[in-house]
Design an enzyme around this catalytic site. Structure first.
Site, short mmCIF file in Angstrom:
data_model
loop_
_atom_site.label_atom_id
_atom_site.label_comp_id
_atom_site.label_asym_id
_atom_site.label_seq_id
_atom_site.Cartn_x
_atom_site.Cartn_y
_atom_site.Cartn_z
N ASN A 84 -10.22 46.01 -5.57
CA ASN A 84 -10.68 44.72 -6.12
C ASN A 84 -11.91 44.17 -5.39
OD1 ASN A 84 -10.30 41.86 -7.35
ND2 ASN A 84 -10.13 41.53 -5.14
N TYR A 149 -25.42 44.79 -10.61
CA TYR A 149 -23.97 44.56 -10.71
C TYR A 149 -23.40 45.35 -11.88
CZ TYR A 149 -19.60 41.84 -11.12
OH TYR A 149 -18.28 41.44 -11.20
N LYS A 153 -20.47 48.32 -11.78
CA LYS A 153 -19.19 48.15 -12.47
C LYS A 153 -19.01 49.21 -13.56
CE LYS A 153 -17.50 44.80 -10.08
NZ LYS A 153 -16.28 45.00 -9.28
N1 LIG Z 1 -14.99 36.06 -10.82
C1 LIG Z 1 -15.42 36.65 -11.93
O1 LIG Z 1 -15.85 36.00 -12.90
C2 LIG Z 1 -15.34 38.16 -12.03
C3 LIG Z 1 -15.62 38.71 -13.28
C4 LIG Z 1 -15.56 40.10 -13.42
C5 LIG Z 1 -15.23 40.89 -12.35
N2 LIG Z 1 -14.96 40.32 -11.15
C6 LIG Z 1 -14.64 41.24 -10.05
O2 LIG Z 1 -13.38 40.90 -9.50
C7 LIG Z 1 -13.35 41.23 -8.11
C8 LIG Z 1 -12.93 40.01 -7.32
O3 LIG Z 1 -13.82 38.96 -7.61
P1 LIG Z 1 -13.55 37.43 -7.21
O4 LIG Z 1 -14.15 36.62 -8.28
O5 LIG Z 1 -12.14 37.25 -6.83
O6 LIG Z 1 -14.50 37.35 -5.93
P2 LIG Z 1 -14.42 36.47 -4.60
O7 LIG Z 1 -13.64 35.22 -4.84
O8 LIG Z 1 -15.81 36.36 -4.09
O9 LIG Z 1 -13.58 37.42 -3.62
C9 LIG Z 1 -14.10 38.67 -3.23
C10 LIG Z 1 -13.14 39.36 -2.28
O10 LIG Z 1 -13.76 40.58 -1.85
C11 LIG Z 1 -13.82 40.59 -0.42
N3 LIG Z 1 -15.05 41.21 0.04
C12 LIG Z 1 -16.31 40.91 -0.34
N4 LIG Z 1 -17.20 41.68 0.33
C13 LIG Z 1 -16.46 42.49 1.14
C14 LIG Z 1 -16.79 43.50 2.08
N5 LIG Z 1 -18.05 43.84 2.33
N6 LIG Z 1 -15.79 44.12 2.75
C15 LIG Z 1 -14.50 43.77 2.51
N7 LIG Z 1 -14.13 42.83 1.64
C16 LIG Z 1 -15.10 42.19 0.96
C17 LIG Z 1 -13.80 39.12 -0.01
O11 LIG Z 1 -13.32 39.01 1.32
P3 LIG Z 1 -13.88 37.85 2.34
O12 LIG Z 1 -13.52 36.53 1.68
O13 LIG Z 1 -13.10 38.08 3.58
O14 LIG Z 1 -15.33 38.07 2.44
C18 LIG Z 1 -12.85 38.53 -1.04
O15 LIG Z 1 -11.52 38.73 -0.64
C19 LIG Z 1 -14.76 41.72 -7.76
O16 LIG Z 1 -14.78 43.13 -7.77
C20 LIG Z 1 -15.60 41.16 -8.89
O17 LIG Z 1 -16.76 41.93 -9.11
C21 LIG Z 1 -15.00 38.97 -10.96
#
Ligand SMILES: NC(=O)c1ccc[n+]([C@@H]2O[C@H](COP(=O)([O-])OP(=O)(O)OC[C@H]3O[C@@H](n4cnc5c(N)ncnc54)[C@H](OP(=O)(O)O)[C@@H]3O)[C@@H](O)[C@H]2O)c1
Length: 245
Positions: A84, A149, A153
């Site tokens: 994730n 991005y 993906k």
């Molecule tokens: N939000 C959306 O609209 C959306 C839509 C489509 C897909 N996604 C995908 O869903 C996934 C989660 O997204 P989210 O929205 O929950 O994002 P988020 O709130 O920014 O959380 C991202 C998570 O990834 C961890 N992370 C980021 N960089 C890292 C690194 N270099 N090493 C280890 N851990 C890392 C962060 O840990 P820390 O907090 O400790 O940095 C956090 O736990 C992602 O793959 C994103 O691309 C999200």
């Protein structure tokens, strides 16, 4: 409540989608979480009853190996891997910096590949495994001004289909969930924001709402269950209708 007791690794579980996935799966399973923020991981692990956590930047050399060792030492092995952790960058192609290119390709594509490579031998031995990648509809339909991005993906779908074929005979399924706009902090950072306001984004979504992170967690719960054993090599779009045009 009957526990299913699967051993599960969820990456990126400090907040957002990963936190919801860990919260839902930890109700009945042995969940190990990781991310960079040690304090949040410690708090989340205690609150959700996770079996362990690992803090480290997965893009740094050697971190995937360290995480692998910690998980093996804590759980012995895993049945379910949920890739994730991911980052987003909003920029025109000519403005995209080399640092962002390297970091996103590494975190969003290479790290999931390496984690799968590390844990698949254990799954093959057990003749059971569930691999779930968190992609994005940006990788399915494309997202203007987010080509980097979208590229990373989209790579998860190629990986998913190829591995689903390769691992089918070992009772290992491989799928990618492609969320649309989810209500998390991912795009709250000013440097990452698109030019659209929240209302403009909502106007683009057929259901006129953001997806809730728990909807992704619930899909993971289903994909991990026995009922989903026939689902493999698929991209599951949870996007409130956004891919419909
Ligand atoms: N939000 C959306 O609209 C959306 C839509 C489509 C897909 N996604 C995908 O869903 C996934 C989660 O997204 P989210 O929205 O929950 O994002 P988020 O709130 O920014 O959380 C991202 C998570 O990834 C961890 N992370 C980021 N960089 C890292 C690194 N270099 N090493 C280890 N851990 C890392 C962060 O840990 P820390 O907090 O400790 O940095 C956090 O736990 C992602 O793959 C994103 O691309 C999200």
């Amino acid at each position: 409540m009957t526990r299913t007791n699967r051993n599960i690794l969820v990456t990126g579980a400090t907040q957002g989608i990963g936190y919801s996935i860990a919260k839902i799966l930890a109700e009945k399973n042995n969940v190990f979480i990781c991310g960079r923020n040690e304090l949040k991981l410690r708090e989340n692990a205690a609150k959700l009853g996770c079996k362990g956590f690992f803090a480290g930047d997965l893009t740094q050399n050697g971190t995937v190996d360290l995480l692998y060792r910690e998980v093996i030492d804590t759980l012995g092995g895993i049945d379910v891997l949920i890739n994730n952790a991911g980052q987003y960058v909003y920029s025109r192609i000519e403005a995209t910096k080399d640092d962002d290119l390297k970091r996103l390709v590494n975190l969003n594509s290479v790290v999931p590949f390496k984690l799968i490579r590390a844990f698949v031998p254990g799954m093959k031995e057990k003749k059971f495994g569930r691999i779930i990648n968190i992609g994005s509809i940006s990788g399915v339909v494309g997202e203007g001004n987010a080509s980097l991005y979208s590229m990373t993906k989209a790579s998860l779908m190629g990986l998913t289909k190829a591995l689903a074929l390769e691992l089918a005979e070992f009772n290992i399924t491989v799928n990618t969930i492609n969320p649309g706009w989810v209500d998390t902090n991912l795009i709250d950072n000013d440097n990452l924001k698109s030019e659209f306001s929240e209302q403009e984004i909502l106007d683009m979504i057929p259901q006129r709402r953001f997806v809730h992170p728990d909807e992704i967690g619930k899909m993971c719960e289903y994909l991990v269950s026995d009922s989903a054993k026939g689902i493999t090599g698929q991209g599951l779009n949870i996007c409130a209708g956004l891919t419909l045009g």
